[in-house]
Write a protein that holds these residues in place. Structure first.
Motif, PDB file in Angstrom:
ATOM      1  N   TYR A  38       0.815  -1.210   0.000  1.00  0.00           N
ATOM      2  CA  TYR A  38       0.000   0.000   0.000  1.00  0.00           C
ATOM      3  C   TYR A  38       0.850   1.262   0.000  1.00  0.00           C
ATOM      4  O   TYR A  38       1.974   1.279   0.468  1.00  0.00           O
ATOM      5  N   ASN A  39       0.272   2.286  -0.604  1.00  0.00           N
ATOM      6  CA  ASN A  39       0.811   3.641  -0.557  1.00  0.00           C
ATOM      7  C   ASN A  39      -0.390   4.575  -0.448  1.00  0.00           C
ATOM      8  O   ASN A  39      -1.507   4.108  -0.206  1.00  0.00           O
ATOM      9  N   GLU A  40      -0.179   5.845  -0.630  1.00  0.00           N
ATOM     10  CA  GLU A  40      -1.267   6.807  -0.451  1.00  0.00           C
ATOM     11  C   GLU A  40      -2.331   6.724  -1.540  1.00  0.00           C
ATOM     12  O   GLU A  40      -3.385   7.333  -1.425  1.00  0.00           O
TER      13      GLU A  40
ATOM     14  N   ARG B 273      -4.383   0.072  -2.046  1.00  0.00           N
ATOM     15  CA  ARG B 273      -3.919  -1.169  -1.411  1.00  0.00           C
ATOM     16  C   ARG B 273      -4.049  -2.291  -2.431  1.00  0.00           C
ATOM     17  O   ARG B 273      -5.042  -2.368  -3.155  1.00  0.00           O
TER      18      ARG B 273
ATOM     19  N   TYR C 231       3.940   6.279  -7.213  1.00  0.00           N
ATOM     20  CA  TYR C 231       3.762   7.497  -6.432  1.00  0.00           C
ATOM     21  C   TYR C 231       5.112   7.964  -5.936  1.00  0.00           C
ATOM     22  O   TYR C 231       6.051   7.169  -5.852  1.00  0.00           O
TER      23      TYR C 231
ATOM     24  N   ARG D 278       5.930   8.790  -2.984  1.00  0.00           N
ATOM     25  CA  ARG D 278       6.179   8.338  -1.614  1.00  0.00           C
ATOM     26  C   ARG D 278       6.399   6.823  -1.580  1.00  0.00           C
ATOM     27  O   ARG D 278       6.086   6.115  -2.520  1.00  0.00           O
TER      28      ARG D 278
END
Length: 150
Positions: free
Chosen positions: A50-52, A55, A69, A71
């Protein structure tokens, strides 16, 4: 078309060519997930990535499509009787693309690629290391310490 118009059109095409947001089909990326314990690859381990932006689930070893992304991407893997581990995959901007984007778009492409995630990518292969879980020893079956002979 005037000379200035041709030059402006050429500059506009060059600017668009350096921006991954405008030149790539998608901001998605396929990553391959492997889980290792005690120097051996494990199979049938469930992993949530998962990231912003979302998922994703995969049974390792396996591949999954994630959203790129700027991040990090968190990889959380677990299986009953084996254990659990969490790794973090850092996103990286390709230096070659960064220079080209900044030079050709004056930095606008970089801002767009950063916002959309198109200019970033995670490592294509992610390896999660689960520490070996020590089983408690049963005192009834434990071996007696051997006597040392000198």
């Amino acid at each position: 078309m005037s000379q200035i118009g041709k030059l402006a059109a050429l500059f506009a095409l060059a600017a668009l060519g350096g921006c991954a947001t405008l030149t790539e089909d998608s901001t998605d990326q396929i990553v391959e997930v492997h889980v290792v314990q005690n120097n051996r690859e494990l199979t049938g381990v469930g992993c949530v990535l998962y990231n912003e932006l979302g998922r994703w689930f995969v049974m390792a070893p396996g591949r999954v499509t994630v959203a790129r992304y700027a991040r990090p991407l968190v990889v959380d893997c677990a299986r009953d009787g084996i254990g659990r581990a969490v790794e973090v995959a850092q996103s990286r901007y390709d230096a070659h693309d960064l220079i080209g984007t900044v030079l050709t778009t004056g930095g606008i492409g970089y801002v767009m690629d950063t916002y959309s995630g198109a200019g970033f990518a995670y490592p294509p292969v992610l390896t999660v290391v689960i520490p070996k879980v020590e089983q408690p020893r049963d005192p009834a079956t434990a071996e007696a310490p051997a006597n040392s002979v000198f």
